[in-house]
Design an enzyme around this catalytic site. Structure first.
Site, PDB file in Angstrom:
ATOM      1  N   LYS A 266       0.837  -1.193   0.000  1.00  0.00           N
ATOM      2  CA  LYS A 266       0.000   0.000   0.000  1.00  0.00           C
ATOM      3  C   LYS A 266       0.874   1.246   0.000  1.00  0.00           C
ATOM      4  O   LYS A 266       2.016   1.205   0.477  1.00  0.00           O
ATOM      5  CB  LYS A 266      -0.872   0.025   1.268  1.00  0.00           C
ATOM      6  N   ARG A 340     -10.142 -11.765   2.172  1.00  0.00           N
ATOM      7  CA  ARG A 340     -10.988 -12.832   1.634  1.00  0.00           C
ATOM      8  C   ARG A 340     -10.273 -14.183   1.704  1.00  0.00           C
ATOM      9  O   ARG A 340     -10.923 -15.222   1.830  1.00  0.00           O
ATOM     10  CB  ARG A 340     -11.421 -12.464   0.200  1.00  0.00           C
TER      11      ARG A 340
END
Ligand code: BES
Ligand code: MN
Ligand code: ZN
Length: 491
Positions: A266, A340
């Site tokens: 990020k 996920r």
């Protein structure tokens, strides 16, 4: 927690007094008594301030007489339009306005017992503060408020109404504490250790480390964890308050104690926010504490997947293919779509081991849900309309609002992989939906709802019942869901 006591309606001799006032009504009961004791100063002040008891409005009156240092009127709005949420917000507004007072009395004599309890709950929720790491705050800058005395027409009844709310507030505080902790303090192992402490409430707590997870075949979760020096954990918390053998309700949380993005790293700006990427797990933990604390008549399981997502020489790479616990393979295109992967294995484990009535997962899963819904609603995805409707209603009642988003097979096209059963990202269009479609492949057809709480777990501004910071979004919502629909009735 704010020290809350219920007492008979008698004017305090000094200190601060809160007057919860309905819209457009004359002063009555204790409020009228206080006005007489101050020779009409309260009514005159309210008149001058044009205070009419509107919902959410407050009016602070300083030193009106009769030894009172502060009198705070808080509006309750019209009695016909007054869910508990409005009373709770009035309690929160009172605390915010009176943080400088040491003790506060509330003239709750005109409220019902359950309303008096709701006022106290709102006050307690707003009075929360995470100040463990402040060592130099001047005493005059600290909130002084420590005790709240609720003057109720029937103090015993109000106290009884508050009894099940206190553990819910404590569950909220546990969640806020966990979510607020810095990521060097809260890692998978220390998070699991805090869960272990909940055995004191009667929860059964089981913690699994990397060896056990590897033996089970948790390839998706372990792929995320492998770049970090902090080992992963899965925690299973069980509350057996229902009939023996009755199917449990199940709650599953994403617990990424820090999300750097991994090799798909990020940008630096704002990355510190990713300490709260474990908010789903924090909420499940606080919820389980609340259910146990109030001895809920339900069997419930809470499962959390705890990992740290780091870039390193051992980190997983974009292009890696992992085999999940379900046996399905996943091509990891973007290591930043890690939540996920963690949930995939925990969801499969949950349905397989517990055959629950339903599963609700909570996750700070996608930035895209913030683009879609902002900070007003969490996104809800569900394969079961009854569960979805119940969740939506619980959201309206508690003020932890949900907005249902679509699931549809057509989105599956976006997560097709050329090499494996699926890939872990579906591109920018409908990014929250493709994430939910991904999760759905691991619920094995069980009734399930996924709550994407990325926009709701942390707040940059104060709200009536929630100081800025960790919100514990979902604890009250899911406690309400359970209380309304899944508890066996008292004999
Ligand atoms: N934890 C983030 C999602 C997130 C973003 C939560 C901002 C709270 C605030 C999640 O793991 C993530 O990185 N998601 C990616 C998915 C993408 C790579 C498909 C995202 O939303 O950008
Ligand atoms: Mn991520
Ligand atoms: Zn994440």
């Amino acid at each position: 927690m704010l020290d809350i006591a219920f007492a008979a309606p008698r004017l305090p001799a000094d200190g601060a007094l809160v007057l919860p006032l309905p819209a457009g009504a004359a002063l009555a009961g204790l409020a009228a008594e206080a006005d007489r004791a101050t020779e009409g100063a309260i009514a005159r002040a309210l008149e001058a301030a044009e205070f009419k008891g509107e919902k959410g409005k407050t009016c602070l009156i300083l030193a009106p007489g009769a030894g009172l240092a502060r009198v705070l009127a808080v509006g309750l709005g019209k009695p016909t339009d007054r869910p508990d949420r409005v009373i709770e917000e009035a309690g929160g507004a009172a605390v915010a306005a009176l943080a400088r007072a040491a003790t506060v009395a509330v003239a709750a004599d005109a409220l019902s017992a359950s309303e008096a309890a709701a006022f106290a709950l709102g006050a307690a929720l707003r009075a929360y503060r995470f100040d463990r790491y402040r060592t130099k705050e001047k005493p005059e800058d600290k909130p002084r408020l420590a005790a709240l005395s609720v003057l109720a027409a029937d103090p015993a009844a109000a106290e009884a109404a508050f009894a099940p709310l206190r553990p819910v507030a404590e569950g909220v505080f546990l969640t806020r504490d966990l979510v607020s902790e810095p990521p060097n303090v809260l890692n998978p192992a220390t998070f699991a250790a805090r869960c272990r402490e909940l055995t004191a409430l009667g929860l059964e707590v089981e913690v699994m480390g990397p060896a056990e997870l590897a033996a089970l075949g948790f390839g998706a979760l372990l792929g995320v964890a492998q770049g970090s020096a902090n080992e992963p954990r899965m925690v299973v918390m069980r509350w057996n308050g229902g009939p023996a053998g009755a199917k449990p309700v199940a709650f599953i949380g994403k617990g990424v104690t820090f999300d750097t993005g991994g090799i798909s790293i990020k940008p630096a700006g704002g990355m510190e926010d990713m300490k709260w990427d474990m908010a789903g797990a924090g909420t499940v933990t606080g919820l389980m504490a609340a259910l146990a604390g109030r001895r809920a008549r339900v069997n419930a399981v809470g499962l959390i997947g705890l990992v740290e997502n780091m870039p390193s020489g051992t980190a997983q790479r974009p292009g890696d293919v992992v085999t999940s616990y379900s046996g399905q393979t996943v091509e990891v295109i973007n290591t930043d779509a890690e939540g996920r992967l963690v949930l995939a294995d925990v969801l499969w484990y949950c349905q397989k081991l517990f055959d629950p009535q339903f599963m609700v997962d909570l996750a700070t899963l996608t930035g895209a849900i913030i683009i879609a819904l902002g900070h007003e609603h969490a996104g809800m995805f569900a394969n079961d309309d009854t569960l979805a409707a119940r969740l939506e209603a619980a959201g309206r009642e508690t003020g932890e609002k949900l907005w249902r988003m679509p699931l549809a097979a057509a989105y599956d096209e976006q997560i097709k992989s050329a090499i494996a059963d699926m890939k872990n990202v579906g591109g920018r269009p409908g990014g929250s939906i493709t994430a939910a479609q991904f999760l759905q492949r691991f619920v094995n057809g069980k009734p399930w709802a996924h709550l994407d709480i990325a926009g709701m777990a942390w707040s940059s501004k104060d709200a009536p019942r929630t100081p800025k910071g960790a919100t514990a979004f979902g604890v009250r919502l899911l406690d309400r869901l359970v209380a309304t629909h899944y508890e066996t009735k008292t004999e």
